[in-house]
Design a protein around this motif. Structure first.
Motif, PDB file in Angstrom:
ATOM      1  N   TRP A  89      -4.358  30.166-121.012  1.00 29.85           N
ATOM      2  CA  TRP A  89      -3.243  30.727-120.266  1.00 29.85           C
ATOM      3  C   TRP A  89      -1.908  30.217-120.799  1.00 29.85           C
ATOM      4  N   ARG A  90      -0.902  31.090-120.677  1.00 33.04           N
ATOM      5  CA  ARG A  90       0.433  30.794-121.206  1.00 33.04           C
ATOM      6  C   ARG A  90       1.391  30.465-120.076  1.00 33.04           C
ATOM      7  N   SER A  91       2.124  29.381-120.208  1.00 37.42           N
ATOM      8  CA  SER A  91       3.126  28.963-119.222  1.00 37.42           C
ATOM      9  C   SER A  91       4.310  29.935-119.212  1.00 37.42           C
ATOM     10  N   ASN A  92       4.999  29.978-118.067  1.00 39.31           N
ATOM     11  CA  ASN A  92       6.214  30.791-117.979  1.00 39.31           C
ATOM     12  C   ASN A  92       7.319  30.299-118.900  1.00 39.31           C
ATOM     13  N   PHE A  93       7.239  29.056-119.326  1.00 39.84           N
ATOM     14  CA  PHE A  93       8.249  28.498-120.217  1.00 39.84           C
ATOM     15  C   PHE A  93       7.771  28.441-121.669  1.00 39.84           C
ATOM     16  N   GLY A  94       6.671  29.135-121.958  1.00 38.44           N
ATOM     17  CA  GLY A  94       6.154  29.161-123.315  1.00 38.44           C
ATOM     18  C   GLY A  94       5.127  28.071-123.537  1.00 38.44           C
ATOM     19  N   SER A 136       7.335  24.060-116.810  1.00 38.40           N
ATOM     20  CA  SER A 136       7.427  22.975-117.783  1.00 38.40           C
ATOM     21  C   SER A 136       6.292  21.963-117.596  1.00 38.40           C
ATOM     22  N   LYS A 137       5.965  21.240-118.674  1.00 36.99           N
ATOM     23  CA  LYS A 137       4.943  20.207-118.583  1.00 36.99           C
ATOM     24  C   LYS A 137       5.391  19.065-117.677  1.00 36.99           C
ATOM     25  N   LYS A 138       6.670  19.004-117.373  1.00 41.29           N
ATOM     26  CA  LYS A 138       7.173  18.001-116.433  1.00 41.29           C
ATOM     27  C   LYS A 138       7.181  18.529-115.001  1.00 41.29           C
ATOM     28  N   SER A 167     -10.763  31.649-119.396  1.00 37.76           N
ATOM     29  CA  SER A 167      -9.867  32.276-120.368  1.00 37.76           C
ATOM     30  C   SER A 167      -9.932  33.789-120.223  1.00 37.76           C
ATOM     31  N   ARG A 168      -8.845  34.451-120.592  1.00 40.50           N
ATOM     32  CA  ARG A 168      -8.756  35.902-120.487  1.00 40.50           C
ATOM     33  C   ARG A 168      -8.371  36.488-121.834  1.00 40.50           C
ATOM     34  N   GLU A 169      -8.985  37.613-122.141  1.00 39.07           N
ATOM     35  CA  GLU A 169      -8.712  38.254-123.418  1.00 39.07           C
ATOM     36  C   GLU A 169      -7.338  38.912-123.403  1.00 39.07           C
ATOM     37  N   THR A 170      -6.696  38.916-124.551  1.00 39.66           N
ATOM     38  CA  THR A 170      -5.416  39.597-124.717  1.00 39.66           C
ATOM     39  C   THR A 170      -5.480  40.447-125.982  1.00 39.66           C
ATOM     40  N   GLU A 171      -4.762  41.570-125.957  1.00 40.39           N
ATOM     41  CA  GLU A 171      -4.793  42.481-127.090  1.00 40.39           C
ATOM     42  C   GLU A 171      -4.181  41.868-128.343  1.00 40.39           C
ATOM     43  N   ASP A 172      -3.154  41.047-128.159  1.00 38.60           N
ATOM     44  CA  ASP A 172      -2.475  40.490-129.328  1.00 38.60           C
ATOM     45  C   ASP A 172      -3.061  39.154-129.774  1.00 38.60           C
ATOM     46  N   GLY A 173      -4.046  38.662-129.057  1.00 38.44           N
ATOM     47  CA  GLY A 173      -4.659  37.405-129.444  1.00 38.44           C
ATOM     48  C   GLY A 173      -3.872  36.174-129.047  1.00 38.44           C
ATOM     49  N   LEU A 174      -2.741  36.374-128.392  1.00 33.49           N
ATOM     50  CA  LEU A 174      -1.922  35.236-127.957  1.00 33.49           C
ATOM     51  C   LEU A 174      -2.373  34.776-126.579  1.00 33.49           C
ATOM     52  N   ARG A 175      -1.703  33.779-126.076  1.00 27.59           N
ATOM     53  CA  ARG A 175      -2.077  33.240-124.775  1.00 27.59           C
ATOM     54  C   ARG A 175      -1.864  34.273-123.659  1.00 27.59           C
ATOM     55  N   TYR A 176      -2.665  34.153-122.606  1.00 25.30           N
ATOM     56  CA  TYR A 176      -2.581  35.073-121.475  1.00 25.30           C
ATOM     57  C   TYR A 176      -1.431  34.662-120.564  1.00 25.30           C
ATOM     58  N   PRO A 177      -0.486  35.565-120.273  1.00 29.06           N
ATOM     59  CA  PRO A 177       0.694  35.196-119.464  1.00 29.06           C
ATOM     60  C   PRO A 177       0.332  34.860-118.028  1.00 29.06           C
ATOM     61  N   ARG A 197      13.936  26.805-120.698  1.00 28.15           N
ATOM     62  CA  ARG A 197      13.159  27.946-121.203  1.00 28.15           C
ATOM     63  C   ARG A 197      13.730  28.439-122.528  1.00 28.15           C
ATOM     64  N   ALA A 198      15.051  28.527-122.635  1.00 27.50           N
ATOM     65  CA  ALA A 198      15.676  28.950-123.884  1.00 27.50           C
ATOM     66  C   ALA A 198      15.338  27.987-125.011  1.00 27.50           C
ATOM     67  N   LYS A 199      15.410  26.692-124.732  1.00 26.17           N
ATOM     68  CA  LYS A 199      15.105  25.697-125.763  1.00 26.17           C
ATOM     69  C   LYS A 199      13.636  25.768-126.182  1.00 26.17           C
ATOM     70  N   GLY A 200      12.755  26.009-125.203  1.00 24.60           N
ATOM     71  CA  GLY A 200      11.334  26.115-125.511  1.00 24.60           C
ATOM     72  C   GLY A 200      11.021  27.327-126.372  1.00 24.60           C
ATOM     73  N   MET A 201      11.618  28.454-126.020  1.00 25.72           N
ATOM     74  CA  MET A 201      11.390  29.677-126.795  1.00 25.72           C
ATOM     75  C   MET A 201      11.990  29.548-128.197  1.00 25.72           C
ATOM     76  N   TYR A 202      13.119  28.872-128.299  1.00 20.46           N
ATOM     77  CA  TYR A 202      13.747  28.650-129.596  1.00 20.46           C
ATOM     78  C   TYR A 202      12.841  27.788-130.478  1.00 20.46           C
ATOM     79  N   ARG A 203      12.322  26.721-129.892  1.00 16.74           N
ATOM     80  CA  ARG A 203      11.415  25.832-130.629  1.00 16.74           C
ATOM     81  C   ARG A 203      10.137  26.577-131.037  1.00 16.74           C
ATOM     82  N   GLU A 204       9.632  27.417-130.134  1.00 18.10           N
ATOM     83  CA  GLU A 204       8.429  28.193-130.429  1.00 18.10           C
ATOM     84  C   GLU A 204       8.670  29.162-131.579  1.00 18.10           C
ATOM     85  N   ALA A 205       9.861  29.777-131.612  1.00 17.95           N
ATOM     86  CA  ALA A 205      10.197  30.699-132.705  1.00 17.95           C
ATOM     87  C   ALA A 205      10.206  29.965-134.040  1.00 17.95           C
TER      88      ALA A 205
END
Length: 561
Positions: free
Chosen positions: A140-145, A163-165, A211-221, A381-389
């Motif tokens: 599963w995928r966190s709301n913050f990435g 967040s993990k915190k 776990s749940r399947e996703t079409e793109d193979g990424l984490r499940y939102p 969230r912005a910092k997390g998505m930036y780091r993920e990119a």
């Protein structure tokens, strides 16, 4: 629905970190809010919603709470909170707080103990899992990435929607629920008038954690698992043991609640007084927001929501909040941002079926800031998505552009009180940069003008409180009218034989609408409807039509011919 005090209220949301700094440390505080109570009273505010001011490490700007009973020192003290409540009461205003009980901070004493001792009572307050292979419990995928799971040194993984915190609280545990209810009632008994309830539809989990399947193979939102079956047991219990014991107002942030479940959440016997209506929060076709087609799509979503909710429950109405970009940027093209567009939107939403919320700075037309780098931003969230990119070898500039347009830091820049240093927000260094346009857009400048957006918002609230119209807006039915007119959003509110008509022309050119008739004369003929409010002067009447200018908004005592 039975009349409740909050139906006639106007609510003002304060993000305390950015509202007013009273001690020069660059951070807004409770005494700063108290200092501005007269300003809010003059604006016509009945209820102040203070976003989280509890003790927190501030990983997510206070939505990671380490002590539910204590004001964070950056905002002041519990005595300062008592003073705010008392001073608000003197002015006939109420205060509601954020209730954040899907999760707490990883620095809360409960989680600190749970990490140290897997067998302690507090360990049962959270979701811990192990796998034989030592891997993550699911995909599963966190709301913050990233993952919803974080591993502890002892091999346990804990669950966090955000967040993990921010470890999620285990609502399946009755001892944990009782702790939460004790805290809620403590604040209500102190004099708080209710709560805005944060992310509440996440509190019930799929306990298989499969776990749940996703079409793109990424984490499940994880957002796909809101309002999970069984959540009603928890919410009904909280209402019975807390909210029903006090004459309080509760407004839920309830993502995932649609038409089929709205009645349970905000119907006459719902879990909450109201929920925020997110069904029309964003415009479709953002590339041309002000096109007739885009406005029509927006209109249909608004009217569909109103038709439905007015039959079965109550809404929290808003254009902005602490998690949204500024409404003038979200809904208007750059060349349309200004008094006309902002005041037109204000009229449109302010008299719909529900309780209107004003977010700090909205009443003066505050805009998005210009963000030059991710370092200027604070949004986790912005910092997390930036780091993920960066990690995924994607273009991080697109992340910056996205959050520059739609990110929540835009709503968190300091309140613009005047054209002096730091917009009058602080004598120190502001925690987040001040929008560069503060010399043009600020409270002091607008207070000096009768034709300002601030002056217009004061007229908006005055009409909302003026009888018999206050009862029309609180009790009356809502009926869309003029639906065939392109880019016109119009509706009638009717109660006890009196009708109020609201019409807003979102077209970039003038447009005719039908005339509005008032009550019958002594001879039995309909009289012309009285214009109660207009953002561009009383509209010109031409025979049986009114001529509305571009972005003109009018409110009439009467109904359409």
């Amino acid at each position: 629905m039975a009349a409740e005090w909050w139906k006639k209220a106007v609510v003002y949301q304060i993000y305390p970190r950015s509202f007013k700094d009273s001690n020069g440390d660059g951070i807004g505080d409770l005494n700063g809010i108290t200092e501005k109570l007269d300003y809010l009273k003059e604006l016509g505010v009945d209820v102040i919603w203070v976003s989280p001011m509890y003790c927190s490490p501030m990983d997510d700007n206070g939505y990671d709470i380490s002590d539910y009973y204590k004001v964070d020192p950056m905002f002041g003290t519990n005595d300062d909170m008592d003073r705010l409540l008392a001073e608000a009461e003197k002015r006939g205003m109420k205060v509601i707080l954020d209730l954040v009980v899907n999760h707490c901070s990883d620095e809360h004493q409960w989680f600190v103990k749970a990490k140290q001792d897997p067998d302690c009572e507090e360990a049962g307050y959270f979701y811990f899992r192990r796998k034989e292979d030592g891997g993550e419990p699911n995909n599963w995928r966190s709301n913050f990435g990233g993952s919803v799971w974080t591993e502890l040194p002892d091999g346990r993984w804990y669950f966090h929607t955000f967040s993990k915190k921010q470890p999620d609280l285990n609502w399946e545990n009755p001892k944990l629920r009782e702790k939460i209810y004790e805290m809620i009632n403590w604040w209500l008994e102190k004099g708080v008038a209710g709560f805005r309830v944060d992310a509440i539809t996440f509190i019930k989990k799929d306990l298989t954690f499969a776990s749940r399947e996703t079409e793109d193979g990424l984490r499940y939102p994880i957002e796909n698992l809101t309002d999970y079956p069984g959540i009603g047991d928890f919410l009904a219990e909280m209402k019975e043991k807390c909210f029903d014991l006090h004459d309080c107002m509760t407004v839920a942030e309830a993502p995932g609640v649609g038409e089929e479940t709205f009645r349970r959440y905000a119907g006459e016997h719902g879990y909450f007084s109201m929920i925020f209506d997110f069904t029309w929060e964003n415009m479709e076709g953002e590339a041309d927001k002000s096109s007739v087609e885009a406005v029509e799509r927006w209109k249909q979503r608004i009217l569909k929501s109103q038709r439905f909710t007015s039959e079965i429950g109550w809404n929290g109405l808003f254009l902005e909040n602490h998690d949204q970009s500024r409404c003038v940027n979200k809904y208007l093209e750059k060349d349309q941002i200004g008094y006309a567009g902002a005041s037109a939107m204000a009229v449109m939403y302010f008299y719909l079926y529900g309780t209107p919320f004003i977010y700090q700075g909205q009443e003066i037309g505050m805009t998005n800031a210009v963000w030059n780098s991710i370092e200027e931003m604070d949004d986790v969230r912005a910092k997390g998505m930036y780091r993920e990119a960066l990690e995924q070898k994607k273009d991080p500039q697109k992340v910056l552009e996205y959050f520059g347009e739609l990110g929540r830091d835009n709503a968190r820049t300091p309140m613009q009180w005047c054209n002096e240093k730091n917009a009058g927000f602080t004598e120190g260094t502001p925690w987040l940069k001040v929008n560069e346009n503060y010399q043009d857009i600020n409270v002091k400048a607008q207070e000096a003008r009768d034709d300002s957006l601030l002056a217009f918002y004061r007229r908006l609230t005055a009409l909302r409180h003026q009888e018999p119209y206050a009862s029309v807006f609180a009790e009356g039915t809502v009926r869309p009218v003029m639906e065939e007119l392109p880019a016109v959003i119009a509706y009638e509110r009717e109660w006890n034989g009196r009708t109020v008509t609201v019409a807003v022309n979102f077209k970039k050119t003038e447009q005719e609408i039908p005339a509005i008739n008032g009550a019958l004369s002594a001879a039995g003929n309909p009289t012309e409807g009285t214009c109660l409010l207009s953002n561009e002067g009383e509209p010109e009447r031409i025979g049986e039509r009114y001529l509305l200018k571009a972005y003109q908004a009018v409110v009439f005592d009467g109904k359409m011919v």
